[in-house]
Design an enzyme around this catalytic site. Structure first.
Site, short mmCIF file in Angstrom:
data_model
loop_
_atom_site.label_atom_id
_atom_site.label_comp_id
_atom_site.label_asym_id
_atom_site.label_seq_id
_atom_site.Cartn_x
_atom_site.Cartn_y
_atom_site.Cartn_z
N TYR A 68 0.82 -1.21 0.00
CA TYR A 68 0.00 0.00 0.00
C TYR A 68 0.85 1.26 0.00
CZ TYR A 68 -4.85 -1.52 0.80
OH TYR A 68 -6.11 -2.01 0.66
N LYS A 93 2.05 -15.22 2.64
CA LYS A 93 2.24 -16.00 1.41
C LYS A 93 3.71 -16.37 1.34
CE LYS A 93 0.69 -17.69 -2.50
NZ LYS A 93 -0.25 -18.84 -2.55
N ASP A 108 -4.18 -17.84 0.64
CA ASP A 108 -5.21 -18.49 -0.18
C ASP A 108 -5.97 -19.52 0.65
OD1 ASP A 108 -2.82 -19.91 -0.09
OD2 ASP A 108 -2.93 -20.61 -2.17
N ASP A 122 -6.82 -6.35 3.98
CA ASP A 122 -7.91 -5.63 3.29
C ASP A 122 -8.91 -6.64 2.73
OD1 ASP A 122 -9.28 -3.46 2.02
OD2 ASP A 122 -8.32 -4.02 0.13
N ASP A 160 -12.85 -8.00 4.52
CA ASP A 160 -14.15 -7.91 3.83
C ASP A 160 -14.82 -9.29 3.79
OD1 ASP A 160 -13.96 -5.19 3.31
OD2 ASP A 160 -14.53 -5.41 1.20
#
Ligand code: IPM
Ligand code: MG
Length: 362
Positions: A135, A190, A222, A246, A250
């Site tokens: 970001y 990851k 994942d 992020d 959600d």
């Protein structure tokens, strides 16, 4: 205690107004001051995060934030878009610890797209670093590729990076939070592909040695996305970086079927915090008086607890919200047959009434 109020765009104004109503009935000595942020700030000052807003936010004990985002400004250069207001506040106030609870309220079990038994009693806390990662990592931009699949071609690029102190501090937040909950932290990364993630994972393991009473496990992002819909109740605290956080937050919010219910807090090292609903500015329903104000009202409760040291007042708000749900009132987003549909303002009034009623019945 001074609170900076930044309603922002879209439904921001309507939902923040209800949170203020609720704060006002609590008889706390709160000084409030309003400022512009997001698209409305751009319209008035040509900048989504004006100097005056930033100054007010820095001086305040806490910031109560609505939402930003407005499709009318999506064509602007990135530094001028409404989203820069929240990103700029996170960065300038050092609000690295983004706490995003995903709680399933018993009365709303039916609102989830998952089977009731998978989410009934769900209570997870996502702790997302909010000031690092791809970001904010430099360098970023556009250039002519020097190598890669198409040398000489135009390319866009960002930089994923985390420093040791950044990972350490968010790790401590996660382990300390887990101590007050069910004692389990899942660190999401990851590491099978990314150097940054392997570094993150190594540091998580190191810091966990300070917390022998907390169980740490690691999960690839994942797989975490998959486990969240398969068996979400297996999680307690999830700690992760900005980008993965992020996305997963959600997903976790929607598990509960009602993103309109979920508050969030972003804290800095001095416990100064910004409090906002987990949802966005919902321009499609702005001004209609139908948005769910409960996430913002619950964000105000988090503000009282984490930044203003008013846990009792926070509890009063949270039990009033539970009472209102139990009484069957629902905004459109959480409405189901057999309940009573109400608008934004009526929902706020109902929370105020429940607080008053609970105070008089002791
Ligand atoms: C969030 C939002 C922001 C983010 C946007 C508005 C910049 O999606 O708070 O999750 O990506 O962090
Ligand atoms: Mg997001």
């Amino acid at each position: 205690m001074k609170i900076a109020i930044l309603p922002g765009d879209g439904i921001g104004t309507e939902i923040v107004a209800e949170a203020i109503k609720v704060l006002n009935v609590l008889d706390l000595k709160l000084e409030t001051e309003f400022a512009l942020a997001g698209g409305v700030a751009y319209a008035a000052t040509n900048h989504p995060l004006p100097e005056a807003t930033l100054k007010l936010a820095k001086e305040a004990d806490a910031v109560l934030f609505g939402a930003v985002g407005d499709w009318r400004y999506d064509q602007l250069d990135r530094p001028l878009r409404p989203e820069q207001a929240i990103l700029g506040l996170r960065m300038n106030l050092g609000l690295f610890a983004n706490l995003r609870p995903a709680i399933c309220y018993e009365q709303l079990v039916g609102a989830s797209s998952l089977k009731p038994e998978l989410i009934s009693g769900l209570d997870i806390l996502i702790i997302r670093d909010a000031t690092g990662d791809v970001y904010f990592g430099q360098p970023r931009g556009r250039r002519t590729a020097a190598d890669g699949h198409f040398p000489g071609a135009e390319e866009g690029f960002d930089t994923m990076r985390y420093s040791r102190p950044e990972v350490e501090r968010i790790a401590h937040v996660a382990f300390q939070a887990a101590r007050k909950r069910n004692g389990r932290v899942t660190s999401v990364d990851k590491a099978n592909v990314l150097e940054t993630s392997q570094f993150w994972r190594d540091i998580m393991a190191e810091v966990s040695k300070d917390y022998p009473d907390v169980e740490l496990d690691h999960m690839y992002v994942d797989n975490a996305a998959m486990q969240l819909v398969k068996a979400p109740k297996k999680f307690d605290v999830i700690v992760t970086g900005n980008m993965f956080g992020d996305i997963l937050s959600d997903e976790a919010a929607m598990l509960t079927g009602s993103i309109g219910m979920l508050p969030s807090a972003s804290l800095n090292a001095g416990n100064q915090g910004l409090y906002e609903p987990s949802h966005g500015s919902a321009p499609d329903i702005a001004g209609k008086g139908i948005a769910n104000p409960l996430a913002t009202i619950l964000s105000a409760a988090m503000m009282l607890r984490f930044s203003l040291n008013q846990a009792a007042a926070a509890n009063r708000i949270e039990s009033a919200v539970r009472d209102v749900l139990a009484s069957g009132l629902r905004t459109a987003d959480i409405y189901s047959e057999g309940t009573t549909k109400v608008g934004t303002c009526a929902m706020g009034d109902a929370v105020v009434a429940a607080i008053t009623r609970n105070a008089s019945t002791g």
